[in-house]
Design a protein around this motif. Structure first.
Motif, PDB file in Angstrom:
ATOM      1  N   THR A  87       0.811  -1.228   0.000  1.00  0.00           N
ATOM      2  CA  THR A  87       0.000   0.000   0.000  1.00  0.00           C
ATOM      3  C   THR A  87       0.839   1.271   0.000  1.00  0.00           C
ATOM      4  OG1 THR A  87      -0.167   0.344   2.411  1.00  0.00           O
ATOM      5  CG2 THR A  87      -1.646  -1.296   1.430  1.00  0.00           C
ATOM      6  N   VAL A  88       2.156   1.141   0.068  1.00  0.00           N
ATOM      7  CA  VAL A  88       3.016   2.334   0.159  1.00  0.00           C
ATOM      8  C   VAL A  88       3.027   3.075  -1.176  1.00  0.00           C
ATOM      9  CG1 VAL A  88       5.381   3.148   0.457  1.00  0.00           C
ATOM     10  CG2 VAL A  88       4.476   1.375   1.970  1.00  0.00           C
ATOM     11  N   PHE A 146      -7.230   3.561   5.047  1.00  0.00           N
ATOM     12  CA  PHE A 146      -8.236   4.489   4.539  1.00  0.00           C
ATOM     13  C   PHE A 146      -7.555   5.789   4.165  1.00  0.00           C
ATOM     14  CE2 PHE A 146     -11.431   7.806   4.781  1.00  0.00           C
ATOM     15  CZ  PHE A 146     -12.522   7.225   4.142  1.00  0.00           C
ATOM     16  N   ASN A 147      -7.714   6.204   2.910  1.00  0.00           N
ATOM     17  CA  ASN A 147      -7.195   7.490   2.463  1.00  0.00           C
ATOM     18  C   ASN A 147      -8.175   8.095   1.467  1.00  0.00           C
ATOM     19  OD1 ASN A 147      -6.688   5.634   0.436  1.00  0.00           O
ATOM     20  ND2 ASN A 147      -4.484   5.828   0.523  1.00  0.00           N
ATOM     21  N   ARG A 148      -8.061   9.388   1.265  1.00  0.00           N
ATOM     22  CA  ARG A 148      -9.024  10.082   0.403  1.00  0.00           C
ATOM     23  C   ARG A 148      -8.792   9.784  -1.073  1.00  0.00           C
ATOM     24  NH1 ARG A 148     -12.500  13.507   2.528  1.00  0.00           N
ATOM     25  NH2 ARG A 148     -12.174  14.357   4.625  1.00  0.00           N
ATOM     26  N   VAL A 149      -7.548   9.690  -1.468  1.00  0.00           N
ATOM     27  CA  VAL A 149      -7.221   9.413  -2.868  1.00  0.00           C
ATOM     28  C   VAL A 149      -6.186   8.306  -2.913  1.00  0.00           C
ATOM     29  CG1 VAL A 149      -7.760  11.743  -3.671  1.00  0.00           C
ATOM     30  CG2 VAL A 149      -5.437  11.217  -2.913  1.00  0.00           C
ATOM     31  N   ALA A 150      -6.129   7.601  -4.027  1.00  0.00           N
ATOM     32  CA  ALA A 150      -5.168   6.511  -4.178  1.00  0.00           C
ATOM     33  C   ALA A 150      -3.752   7.027  -3.979  1.00  0.00           C
ATOM     34  CB  ALA A 150      -5.302   5.886  -5.557  1.00  0.00           C
ATOM     35  N   GLN A 151      -2.926   6.216  -3.323  1.00  0.00           N
ATOM     36  CA  GLN A 151      -1.500   6.458  -3.132  1.00  0.00           C
ATOM     37  C   GLN A 151      -1.208   7.569  -2.125  1.00  0.00           C
ATOM     38  OE1 GLN A 151      -0.327   7.234  -7.151  1.00  0.00           O
ATOM     39  NE2 GLN A 151      -0.744   5.160  -7.836  1.00  0.00           N
ATOM     40  N   TRP A 208      -1.229   9.354   1.867  1.00  0.00           N
ATOM     41  CA  TRP A 208      -0.952   8.903   3.221  1.00  0.00           C
ATOM     42  C   TRP A 208      -2.228   8.384   3.874  1.00  0.00           C
ATOM     43  CZ3 TRP A 208       4.009   8.566   4.193  1.00  0.00           C
ATOM     44  CH2 TRP A 208       4.894   9.459   3.595  1.00  0.00           C
ATOM     45  N   SER A 209      -2.060   7.518   4.859  1.00  0.00           N
ATOM     46  CA  SER A 209      -3.204   6.988   5.591  1.00  0.00           C
ATOM     47  C   SER A 209      -3.846   8.058   6.460  1.00  0.00           C
ATOM     48  CB  SER A 209      -2.764   5.832   6.502  1.00  0.00           C
ATOM     49  OG  SER A 209      -2.249   4.766   5.759  1.00  0.00           O
ATOM     50  N   MET A 210      -5.160   8.201   6.355  1.00  0.00           N
ATOM     51  CA  MET A 210      -5.879   8.973   7.371  1.00  0.00           C
ATOM     52  C   MET A 210      -5.923   8.149   8.654  1.00  0.00           C
ATOM     53  SD  MET A 210      -8.951  10.616   5.113  1.00  0.00           S
ATOM     54  CE  MET A 210      -9.881  11.085   6.571  1.00  0.00           C
TER      55      MET A 210
END
Length: 284
Positions: A100-101, A185-190, A192-194
């Motif tokens: 996921t990084v 969970f993040n707002r857009v692909a790639q 940082w994690s929320m």
């Protein structure tokens, strides 16, 4: 923007790197892939007098088996961790989190140790390292020392590393046969994690025998979800039990509100994502 002028050193051994950092003083920075450092330099948010590039130190690369632990060199790229068969077999949680990084370009250039030492609470490798009980091997002028992950991370972007120390390798206890999942969970692909959840469990039949769970971006450092672990161990891995245990995920956390989410939203994300991650892990 163009970075401020700096001196550049490219040592070929760990000892040379430590000497270069010691000679440069507290205004030196380590380059260990550069995926976080270079943007900061370009925006002049940092202006080190010296950059010490670890890219030529061969001993800092690779994954090796040392009996009850895997040892991952700090300059091993995310791509190499992601594809390594030892990591997949004995530390599946790291392999899943590394997937996921950022994006493929960053995974080919960024390094495992660089991400750990950067200590961004939204980074995707800190919580898995904590959950797996990893130990950081640090080299400095006084020799080498080993620091547990639970003690290594101290605050936002802050570790126990002294200015003249470098992270040499990370020792990861084997979790052979454990099931794992990393839910992000993040707002857009790639991005940082929320919030993200690192889960690895050992099952015996339909029962969860052991569970290790850590949270990303729910404090200034990664945190263990101990209340969830305690509620799961010794219990049948039913949907109702997992849902009940996940309700404790936000306990003991201290999330920071920002433009993406307030505290209550992050806490609810932690509960929801923990339920998803545990369910996915036990079903793996």
């Amino acid at each position: 923007m163009i970075p401020a002028a700096f001196d550049y050193a490219a040592p070929s051994t760990v000892d040379e790197a430590v000497r270069a950092l010691t000679d440069a003083g507290e205004d030196a920075k380590v380059l260990a892939g550069g995926q976080s450092l270079l943007p900061v330099l370009r925006m002049r948010l940092a202006a080190p007098t010296t950059i010490v590039d670890l890219g030529k130190i061969a001993e800092l690369r690779g994954v090796r088996d040392e009996g009850d632990a895997l040892v991952i060199g700090s300059m091993t790229t995310h791509y190499d961790v992601q594809r390594d068969h030892l990591v997949a077999e004995h530390a599946a949680l790291l392999a899943r989190a590394t997937d996921t990084v950022a994006d493929p370009q960053v995974r080919h250039r960024g390094t495992f140790g660089g991400a750990i030492a950067h200590a961004d609470p939204a980074g995707d490798l800190l919580a898995p390292a904590l959950a797996l009980g990893a130990e950081m091997v640090v080299a400095g002028a006084g020799g080498r020392r080993t620091v547990p992950a639970a003690e290594f991370f101290q605050d936002f972007f802050t570790t126990t590393l002294a200015p003249n120390e470098i992270l040499v390798e990370v020792r990861v206890p084997k979790h052979t046969g454990w099931r794992a999942h990393y839910e992000k969970f993040n707002r857009v692909a790639q991005a940082w994690s929320m919030v993200a959840v690192a889960v690895t469990v050992r099952t015996e039949g339909d029962t969860i025998a052991e569970a290790r769970i850590a949270l990303t971006n729910m404090s200034s450092v990664p945190v263990r979800a101990s209340a969830v672990e305690n509620a799961l161990v010794g219990q049948a891995a039913t949907a109702e039990r997992i849902r009940s245990a996940a309700a404790h995920a936000a306990e003991g956390t201290n999330p920071t509100p920002d433009g993406n989410a307030d505290i209550e939203y992050r806490q609810e994300l932690a509960r929801v994502l923990t339920g998803r991650a545990v369910s996915a892990a036990v079903s793996a």
